[in-house]
Design an enzyme around this catalytic site. Structure first.
Site, PDB file in Angstrom:
ATOM      1  N   ARG A  46      -4.938  10.146  -4.046  1.00 45.18           N
ATOM      2  CA  ARG A  46      -6.007   9.144  -4.098  1.00 45.18           C
ATOM      3  C   ARG A  46      -6.263   8.657  -2.671  1.00 45.18           C
ATOM      4  O   ARG A  46      -5.609   7.745  -2.182  1.00 45.18           O
ATOM      5  CB  ARG A  46      -5.611   7.968  -4.990  1.00 45.18           C
ATOM      6  CG  ARG A  46      -6.668   6.883  -5.145  1.00 45.18           C
ATOM      7  CD  ARG A  46      -6.192   5.850  -6.161  1.00 45.18           C
ATOM      8  NE  ARG A  46      -7.158   4.792  -6.392  1.00 45.18           N
ATOM      9  CZ  ARG A  46      -7.246   3.688  -5.658  1.00 45.18           C
ATOM     10  NH1 ARG A  46      -6.431   3.496  -4.650  1.00 45.18           N
ATOM     11  NH2 ARG A  46      -8.147   2.776  -5.953  1.00 45.18           N
ATOM     12  N   SER A 117      -9.932   6.176 -16.426  1.00 49.41           N
ATOM     13  CA  SER A 117      -9.490   4.783 -16.497  1.00 49.41           C
ATOM     14  C   SER A 117     -10.237   4.077 -17.622  1.00 49.41           C
ATOM     15  O   SER A 117     -11.448   4.241 -17.751  1.00 49.41           O
ATOM     16  CB  SER A 117      -9.793   4.048 -15.186  1.00 49.41           C
ATOM     17  OG  SER A 117      -9.143   4.675 -14.118  1.00 49.41           O
ATOM     18  N   LYS A 146      -5.556  -2.067  -5.146  1.00 52.45           N
ATOM     19  CA  LYS A 146      -6.932  -1.684  -5.500  1.00 52.45           C
ATOM     20  C   LYS A 146      -7.828  -2.877  -5.234  1.00 52.45           C
ATOM     21  O   LYS A 146      -7.672  -3.921  -5.870  1.00 52.45           O
ATOM     22  CB  LYS A 146      -6.977  -1.268  -6.974  1.00 52.45           C
ATOM     23  CG  LYS A 146      -8.326  -0.736  -7.431  1.00 52.45           C
ATOM     24  CD  LYS A 146      -8.194  -0.205  -8.875  1.00 52.45           C
ATOM     25  CE  LYS A 146      -9.502  -0.133  -9.608  1.00 52.45           C
ATOM     26  NZ  LYS A 146     -10.347   0.978  -9.219  1.00 52.45           N
TER      27      LYS A 146
HETATM   28  N1  3NM Z   1      -6.034   1.476 -10.608  1.00 52.80           N
HETATM   29  P1  3NM Z   1       0.155  -0.659  -7.585  1.00 52.80           P
HETATM   30  S1  3NM Z   1      -4.727  -0.683 -10.577  1.00 52.80           S
HETATM   31  C1  3NM Z   1      -5.292   2.681  -8.577  1.00 52.80           C
HETATM   32  O1  3NM Z   1      -6.439  -1.105 -13.028  1.00 52.80           O
HETATM   33  C2  3NM Z   1      -5.253   1.534  -9.494  1.00 52.80           C
HETATM   34  O2  3NM Z   1      -7.328   0.867 -13.009  1.00 52.80           O
HETATM   35  C3  3NM Z   1      -5.862   0.349 -11.298  1.00 52.80           C
HETATM   36  O3  3NM Z   1      -1.220   0.140  -7.520  1.00 52.80           O
HETATM   37  C4  3NM Z   1      -6.601   0.008 -12.524  1.00 52.80           C
HETATM   38  O4  3NM Z   1       1.104   0.222  -8.327  1.00 52.80           O
HETATM   39  C5  3NM Z   1      -4.450   0.410  -9.329  1.00 52.80           C
HETATM   40  O5  3NM Z   1       0.560  -0.765  -6.137  1.00 52.80           O
HETATM   41  C6  3NM Z   1      -3.494   0.162  -8.214  1.00 52.80           C
HETATM   42  O6  3NM Z   1      -0.092  -1.978  -8.217  1.00 52.80           O
HETATM   43  C7  3NM Z   1      -2.052   0.331  -8.620  1.00 52.80           C
END
Ligand code: 3NM
Length: 221
Positions: A46, A117, A146
């Site tokens: 990503r 998603s 994000k």
């Molecule tokens: N998508 P971390 S949250 C890439 O809610 C991504 O769809 C999300 O990173 C969504 O593990 C997210 O550091 C980031 O919290 C996740």
């Protein structure tokens, strides 16, 4: 190749590591190597946000990470870049609600893995209709990885989707750590997806192994 079977998909989602060059101060190749040694079961490239690589540089990094994944027998999914996924013959593509339409992506990638998603039951049903192999549900907990993340929904969203009959493999995402991984599996996820828990860890291998153990423990309850 046929579409991935549901049970195989669920197994693969156990410890789903997501990373781009922007997620770690260390070289992505080094972090991924350690994470794979710790037991990551699926990887998503990503490359997004401020400072993300583009064009030939992006493709070169994707190919480097793909070599590592292949050496470990771990599939590589490309985030939101169907052309790159096809160019490097990646194992799959993941798209969000604001990315390319999932149905069109399915048409372009054939039997490769398609992840979408989803934040609620409507989006989950639409993803299934479009041909998703799994859905990513989040953010479960607050995340700093994000920029445009929605508000955290808590593990209750997973329970609610399962109660409403959503049977597709689900990976939970957003703020997941070794400490809360069991709770999201118990709420209905098949696996946990993380960026910072592994990418920002001083010992990615140890964290990946601990996540794998937590998921395994929750699954065998
Ligand atoms: N998508 P971390 S949250 C890439 O809610 C991504 O769809 C999300 O990173 C969504 O593990 C997210 O550091 C980031 O919290 C996740």
């Amino acid at each position: 190749m046929a579409r991935i079977a549901r049970e195989e998909m669920k197994k693969r989602l156990a410890v789903y590591f997501i990373m781009g060059s922007q997620n770690s101060e260390r070289p992505a190749v080094d972090v991924l190597k350690e994470a794979l040694d710790g037991g990551v079961t699926l990887f998503q490239f990503r490359e997004k946000g401020a400072g993300a690589l583009q064009g030939a540089e992006k493709e070169a990094l994707a190919r480097q990470l793909q070599r590592l994944c292949r050496a470990h027998g771990v599939p590589l999914i490309v985030n939101d870049d169907v052309e790159l996924a096809i160019a490097i013959d990646a194992d799959g593509v993941h798209v969000g609600q604001d990315d390319e339409d999932a149905r069109r992506v399915r048409e372009k990638i054939g039997d490769k893995i398609l992840g979408v998603s989803a934040h609620n039951v409507e989006e989950a049903r639409a993803a299934i209709e479009a041909g998703a192999d799994y859905i990513g549900v989040g953010p479960i907990y607050p995340t700093r990885s994000k920029e445009d993340a929605n508000e955290a929904q808590g593990p209750e969203i997973l329970r609610s989707l399962r109660e409403q009959g959503i049977a597709i493999p689900i990976v939970a995402i957003g703020g997941i750590t070794v400490d809360n991984a069991q709770a999201v599996i118990e709420a209905g996820a098949d696996g946990v997806s993380v960026i910072s828990a592994i990418a920002s860890a001083s010992e990615p291998k140890a964290v990946a192994a601990a996540l794998a153990a937590a998921v395994q423990a929750a699954r065998s309850r």
